[in-house]
Write a protein that holds these residues in place. Structure first.
Motif, PDB file in Angstrom:
ATOM      1  N   LEU A  44       0.792  -1.160  -0.005  1.00  0.00           N
ATOM      2  CA  LEU A  44       0.028  -0.077   0.143  1.00  0.00           C
ATOM      3  C   LEU A  44       0.880   1.174   0.116  1.00  0.00           C
ATOM      4  O   LEU A  44       1.660   1.414   0.794  1.00  0.00           O
ATOM      5  CB  LEU A  44      -0.921  -0.042   1.334  1.00  0.00           C
ATOM      6  N   ARG A  45       0.641   2.169  -0.953  1.00  0.00           N
ATOM      7  CA  ARG A  45       1.427   3.377  -0.888  1.00  0.00           C
ATOM      8  C   ARG A  45       0.658   4.314  -0.321  1.00  0.00           C
ATOM      9  O   ARG A  45      -0.745   4.669  -0.539  1.00  0.00           O
ATOM     10  CB  ARG A  45       1.595   3.718  -2.503  1.00  0.00           C
ATOM     11  N   VAL A  46       1.181   4.962   0.846  1.00  0.00           N
ATOM     12  CA  VAL A  46       0.359   6.178   1.522  1.00  0.00           C
ATOM     13  C   VAL A  46       1.100   7.427   1.293  1.00  0.00           C
ATOM     14  O   VAL A  46       2.271   7.309   1.009  1.00  0.00           O
ATOM     15  CB  VAL A  46       0.250   5.785   3.131  1.00  0.00           C
ATOM     16  N   GLY A  47       0.547   8.636   1.251  1.00  0.00           N
ATOM     17  CA  GLY A  47       1.062   9.877   1.147  1.00  0.00           C
ATOM     18  C   GLY A  47       0.175  10.882   1.704  1.00  0.00           C
ATOM     19  O   GLY A  47      -1.115  10.793   1.994  1.00  0.00           O
ATOM     20  N   VAL A  48       0.628  12.122   1.515  1.00  0.00           N
ATOM     21  CA  VAL A  48      -0.100  13.308   1.556  1.00  0.00           C
ATOM     22  C   VAL A  48      -0.001  14.377   0.536  1.00  0.00           C
ATOM     23  O   VAL A  48       0.996  14.450  -0.117  1.00  0.00           O
ATOM     24  CB  VAL A  48       0.315  14.000   2.879  1.00  0.00           C
ATOM     25  N   LYS A  49      -1.142  14.935   0.387  1.00  0.00           N
ATOM     26  CA  LYS A  49      -1.061  16.132  -0.744  1.00  0.00           C
ATOM     27  C   LYS A  49      -1.874  17.153  -0.347  1.00  0.00           C
ATOM     28  O   LYS A  49      -2.476  17.133   0.799  1.00  0.00           O
ATOM     29  CB  LYS A  49      -1.612  15.543  -2.019  1.00  0.00           C
ATOM     30  N   LYS A  50      -1.602  18.567  -0.974  1.00  0.00           N
ATOM     31  CA  LYS A  50      -2.309  19.616  -0.621  1.00  0.00           C
ATOM     32  C   LYS A  50      -3.831  19.514  -1.079  1.00  0.00           C
ATOM     33  O   LYS A  50      -4.052  19.096  -2.187  1.00  0.00           O
ATOM     34  CB  LYS A  50      -1.661  20.955  -1.147  1.00  0.00           C
ATOM     35  N   SER A  51      -4.705  19.780  -0.224  1.00  0.00           N
ATOM     36  CA  SER A  51      -6.021  19.349  -0.394  1.00  0.00           C
ATOM     37  C   SER A  51      -7.215  20.100   0.620  1.00  0.00           C
ATOM     38  O   SER A  51      -6.793  20.195   1.916  1.00  0.00           O
ATOM     39  CB  SER A  51      -6.208  18.027  -0.460  1.00  0.00           C
ATOM     40  N   GLY A  52      -8.154  20.293   0.161  1.00  0.00           N
ATOM     41  CA  GLY A  52      -9.277  20.551   1.382  1.00  0.00           C
ATOM     42  C   GLY A  52      -9.112  22.027   1.905  1.00  0.00           C
ATOM     43  O   GLY A  52      -8.393  22.875   1.621  1.00  0.00           O
ATOM     44  N   CYS A  53     -10.061  22.184   2.766  1.00  0.00           N
ATOM     45  CA  CYS A  53     -10.023  23.521   3.325  1.00  0.00           C
ATOM     46  C   CYS A  53      -9.145  23.634   4.653  1.00  0.00           C
ATOM     47  O   CYS A  53      -8.871  24.698   5.077  1.00  0.00           O
ATOM     48  CB  CYS A  53     -11.459  23.725   3.751  1.00  0.00           C
ATOM     49  N   THR A  54      -8.323  22.378   5.019  1.00  0.00           N
ATOM     50  CA  THR A  54      -7.641  22.555   6.365  1.00  0.00           C
ATOM     51  C   THR A  54      -5.960  22.629   5.779  1.00  0.00           C
ATOM     52  O   THR A  54      -5.111  22.986   6.401  1.00  0.00           O
ATOM     53  CB  THR A  54      -7.856  21.580   7.271  1.00  0.00           C
ATOM     54  N   GLY A  55      -5.747  21.937   4.484  1.00  0.00           N
ATOM     55  CA  GLY A  55      -4.441  22.163   4.150  1.00  0.00           C
ATOM     56  C   GLY A  55      -3.920  20.714   3.484  1.00  0.00           C
ATOM     57  O   GLY A  55      -3.501  20.831   2.423  1.00  0.00           O
ATOM     58  N   TYR A  56      -4.182  19.683   4.065  1.00  0.00           N
ATOM     59  CA  TYR A  56      -3.592  18.448   3.486  1.00  0.00           C
ATOM     60  C   TYR A  56      -4.609  17.261   3.386  1.00  0.00           C
ATOM     61  O   TYR A  56      -5.466  17.320   4.374  1.00  0.00           O
ATOM     62  CB  TYR A  56      -2.194  18.080   4.075  1.00  0.00           C
ATOM     63  N   GLY A  57      -4.238  16.451   2.526  1.00  0.00           N
ATOM     64  CA  GLY A  57      -5.232  15.230   2.446  1.00  0.00           C
ATOM     65  C   GLY A  57      -4.467  14.018   2.553  1.00  0.00           C
ATOM     66  O   GLY A  57      -3.467  13.957   2.021  1.00  0.00           O
ATOM     67  N   TYR A  58      -4.945  12.877   2.937  1.00  0.00           N
ATOM     68  CA  TYR A  58      -4.475  11.636   2.542  1.00  0.00           C
ATOM     69  C   TYR A  58      -4.656  11.068   1.406  1.00  0.00           C
ATOM     70  O   TYR A  58      -5.781  11.176   0.853  1.00  0.00           O
ATOM     71  CB  TYR A  58      -4.801  10.549   3.742  1.00  0.00           C
ATOM     72  N   VAL A  59      -3.616  10.386   0.769  1.00  0.00           N
ATOM     73  CA  VAL A  59      -3.780   9.611  -0.301  1.00  0.00           C
ATOM     74  C   VAL A  59      -3.236   8.238  -0.419  1.00  0.00           C
ATOM     75  O   VAL A  59      -2.164   8.009   0.379  1.00  0.00           O
ATOM     76  CB  VAL A  59      -2.996  10.212  -1.806  1.00  0.00           C
ATOM     77  N   MET A  60      -4.089   7.251  -0.652  1.00  0.00           N
ATOM     78  CA  MET A  60      -3.621   5.829  -0.753  1.00  0.00           C
ATOM     79  C   MET A  60      -3.722   5.419  -2.168  1.00  0.00           C
ATOM     80  O   MET A  60      -4.809   5.407  -2.788  1.00  0.00           O
ATOM     81  CB  MET A  60      -4.393   5.310   0.330  1.00  0.00           C
ATOM     82  N   ASP A  61      -2.855   4.447  -2.565  1.00  0.00           N
ATOM     83  CA  ASP A  61      -2.929   3.465  -3.641  1.00  0.00           C
ATOM     84  C   ASP A  61      -2.267   2.279  -3.367  1.00  0.00           C
ATOM     85  O   ASP A  61      -1.511   2.280  -2.742  1.00  0.00           O
ATOM     86  CB  ASP A  61      -2.667   4.346  -4.882  1.00  0.00           C
ATOM     87  N   PHE A  62      -2.431   1.313  -4.476  1.00  0.00           N
ATOM     88  CA  PHE A  62      -1.439   0.211  -4.474  1.00  0.00           C
ATOM     89  C   PHE A  62      -0.055   0.763  -5.112  1.00  0.00           C
ATOM     90  O   PHE A  62       0.010   1.738  -5.957  1.00  0.00           O
ATOM     91  CB  PHE A  62      -1.765  -0.783  -5.697  1.00  0.00           C
ATOM     92  N   ALA A  63       1.024   0.163  -4.311  1.00  0.00           N
ATOM     93  CA  ALA A  63       2.362   0.573  -4.712  1.00  0.00           C
ATOM     94  C   ALA A  63       2.769  -0.688  -5.792  1.00  0.00           C
ATOM     95  O   ALA A  63       2.871  -1.557  -5.210  1.00  0.00           O
ATOM     96  CB  ALA A  63       3.288   0.562  -3.798  1.00  0.00           C
TER      97      ALA A  63
END
Length: 133
Positions: A44-63
């Motif tokens: 599982l690949r996990v990460g963070v990207k700039k998103s939403g009203c508070t600043g960051y959002g989690y991202v997940m995908d198959f690595a």
């Protein structure tokens, strides 16, 4: 460029244990079933990207590949792969699988979060000096 898994594992193992990424037992079982549906996935690949009203959002995908800045965390045979920049926001986090009525989702218990939006889609952390984009 594809990184050798041993290098990514060594980079993760060099961190103090409290800065690593962990999985709850129920998340391990869920990911074991999910990853079995995608045989080409390393984990599982996990990460963070700039998103939403508070600043960051989690991202997940198959690595499916490893990048030069990836770290490979492994627990009970389940690999969680994270890039170095995202780890600054995720270090010490535990990934859980939560069932609430008909809703089922992977969720982060992230000790770095100082605020989150009402809808739960984004979060902010205390400034660390690091940049992520």
């Amino acid at each position: 460029m594809n990184l050798d898994p041993l290098t990514a594992k060594a980079r993760a193992q060099a961190l103090p244990p409290e800065q690593g990424l962990r999985l709850t037992p129920v998340a391990i079982e869920h990911l074991r079933k999910t990853l079995a549906t995608e045989p080409s996935a390393l984990g599982l690949r996990v990460g963070v990207k700039k998103s939403g009203c508070t600043g960051y959002g989690y991202v997940m995908d198959f690595a499916k590949t490893l990048n030069p800045d990836d770290l490979w965390f492994e627990q009970d045979g389940i690999a969680v792969i994270c890039d170095q920049a995202s780890l600054e926001f995720l270090k010490g986090s535990t990934l859980d699988y939560v069932v609430n009525g008909l809703s089922r989702l992977l969720t982060f218990h992230n000790p770095n979060v100082v605020d989150s939006c009402g809808c739960g889609e984004s979060f902010s952390v205390a400034e660390t000096g690091g940049q992520h984009g």
